[in-house]
Design a protein around this motif. Structure first.
Motif, PDB file in Angstrom:
ATOM      1  N   ILE A   1      -6.783 -10.363   4.856  1.00 62.33           N
ATOM      2  CA  ILE A   1      -7.202 -10.298   3.450  1.00 62.33           C
ATOM      3  C   ILE A   1      -6.854 -11.565   2.687  1.00 62.33           C
ATOM      4  CG2 ILE A   1      -7.044  -8.952   1.309  1.00 62.33           C
ATOM      5  CD1 ILE A   1      -6.098  -6.584   3.013  1.00 62.33           C
TER       6      ILE A   1
ATOM      7  N   ASP B   1       0.823  -1.208   0.000  1.00 67.46           N
ATOM      8  CA  ASP B   1       0.000   0.000   0.000  1.00 67.46           C
ATOM      9  C   ASP B   1       0.859   1.261   0.000  1.00 67.46           C
ATOM     10  OD1 ASP B   1       0.805  -0.870   2.534  1.00 67.46           O
ATOM     11  OD2 ASP B   1      -0.833   0.169   3.548  1.00 67.46           O
TER      12      ASP B   1
ATOM     13  N   GLU C   1      -7.524  -3.015   6.535  1.00 67.01           N
ATOM     14  CA  GLU C   1      -7.492  -4.435   6.862  1.00 67.01           C
ATOM     15  C   GLU C   1      -6.044  -4.925   6.878  1.00 67.01           C
ATOM     16  OE1 GLU C   1     -10.489  -7.091   5.092  1.00 67.01           O
ATOM     17  OE2 GLU C   1     -11.218  -5.321   4.007  1.00 67.01           O
TER      18      GLU C   1
ATOM     19  N   ALA D   1      -7.719   0.315   3.088  1.00 67.44           N
ATOM     20  CA  ALA D   1      -8.889   0.598   3.922  1.00 67.44           C
ATOM     21  C   ALA D   1      -8.653   0.237   5.392  1.00 67.44           C
ATOM     22  CB  ALA D   1     -10.098  -0.163   3.395  1.00 67.44           C
TER      23      ALA D   1
ATOM     24  N   GLU E   1      -7.783  -5.496  -5.770  1.00 69.34           N
ATOM     25  CA  GLU E   1      -8.712  -5.802  -4.680  1.00 69.34           C
ATOM     26  C   GLU E   1      -7.961  -5.898  -3.356  1.00 69.34           C
ATOM     27  OE1 GLU E   1     -12.290  -6.792  -2.691  1.00 69.34           O
ATOM     28  OE2 GLU E   1     -11.914  -5.941  -4.679  1.00 69.34           O
ATOM     29  N   TYR E   2      -6.819  -6.550  -3.395  1.00 74.20           N
ATOM     30  CA  TYR E   2      -5.988  -6.660  -2.198  1.00 74.20           C
ATOM     31  C   TYR E   2      -5.535  -5.271  -1.726  1.00 74.20           C
ATOM     32  CZ  TYR E   2      -1.737  -7.400   0.551  1.00 74.20           C
ATOM     33  OH  TYR E   2      -0.771  -7.340   1.523  1.00 74.20           O
TER      34      TYR E   2
ATOM     35  N   GLN F   1      -6.805  -2.289  -2.303  1.00 78.19           N
ATOM     36  CA  GLN F   1      -7.885  -1.445  -1.818  1.00 78.19           C
ATOM     37  C   GLN F   1      -8.270  -1.806  -0.386  1.00 78.19           C
ATOM     38  OE1 GLN F   1     -10.952  -1.847  -4.768  1.00 78.19           O
ATOM     39  NE2 GLN F   1      -9.814  -0.696  -6.316  1.00 78.19           N
ATOM     40  N   ARG F   2      -8.309  -3.108  -0.098  1.00 75.19           N
ATOM     41  CA  ARG F   2      -8.657  -3.531   1.259  1.00 75.19           C
ATOM     42  C   ARG F   2      -7.527  -3.218   2.241  1.00 75.19           C
ATOM     43  NH1 ARG F   2     -11.793  -9.265   0.942  1.00 75.19           N
ATOM     44  NH2 ARG F   2     -11.735  -8.909   3.202  1.00 75.19           N
TER      45      ARG F   2
END
Length: 211
Positions: free
Chosen positions: A187, A112, A182, A180, A173-174, A176-177
């Motif tokens: 995940i 991230d 997580e 957020a 998808e990974y 974004q989570r």
């Protein structure tokens, strides 16, 4: 002579890696656009010319493993086991990357932070898009060679586009989570489910290509 050449190449690789590591440290600390090549050279205790001898642009310093990233899917296909389809080979490689905590699909702790820097820099966003296109082109080339496809046959290009889109969707998808809030561990089960479902959907379209 061979030993001397081997030592010289090893030192070059070590210097290249040291410069890249120093650069990423500065990018993380100051931001990509706020860090100059001169800053990197000073921190790595080399000249600016030496930096450019190893990396043509500042973007190359950030994406120092871009060649491996561009070629990774194609290499998996080219080295797949006897009788193994594209779907099976790539799904197996995706699971292995998860188990080994390898970076090649972008599903690792710290991804991230890396992605955040890309989002914030127009030149890095452009380079990432370019790498995505090169990734498709390289995979399509490998598929064409593996199947001895006619130059006018669009199948290798279509399959390559589907594969790259699928792996990108799972990785995003990974990310974004993760962004957020997580945790990586929380995940991962969902990522594994997405890998299984995604590659089964791909199989429904391309079957056991290339048979």
């Amino acid at each position: 002579m061979a030993e001397e050449l081997g030592l010289r190449e090893r030192k070059k690789r070590e210097t290249r890696q040291r410069i890249a590591d120093v650069a990423m440290g500065l990018f993380m600390l100051r931001g990509f656009d706020q860090t100059t090549v001169a800053d990197i050279a000073e921190a790595a205790d080399v000249s600016v010319n030496t930096v450019f001898n190893y990396f043509k642009t500042k973007e190359d310093l950030f994406f120092d493993r871009q060649d491996a990233a561009v070629q990774s899917l194609g290499r998996v296909v080219a080295s797949r086991r006897e009788g193994e389809s594209v779907v099976d080979a790539l799904r197996r490689d995706f699971y292995e990357a998860l188990d080994e905590r390898d970076w090649r699909y972008g599903i690792v702790n710290g991804a991230d932070d890396f992605f955040e820097m890309v989002v914030e820099s127009p030149s890095l966003r452009a380079r990432m898009r370019e790498m995505g296109e090169l990734r498709k082109e390289y995979l399509a080339q490998v598929l064409a060679e593996e199947t001895d496809a006619d130059p006018d046959d669009p199948t290798p290009r279509v399959v390559a586009a589907l594969v790259v889109a699928l792996t990108h969707a799972i990785s995003m998808e990974y990310l974004q989570r993760l962004r957020a809030g997580e945790s990586h561990a929380a995940i991962l089960p969902a990522v594994r489910t997405a890998v299984e479902q995604g590659f089964e959907l791909l199989r429904s379209g391309i079957g056991d290509y290339p048979a």
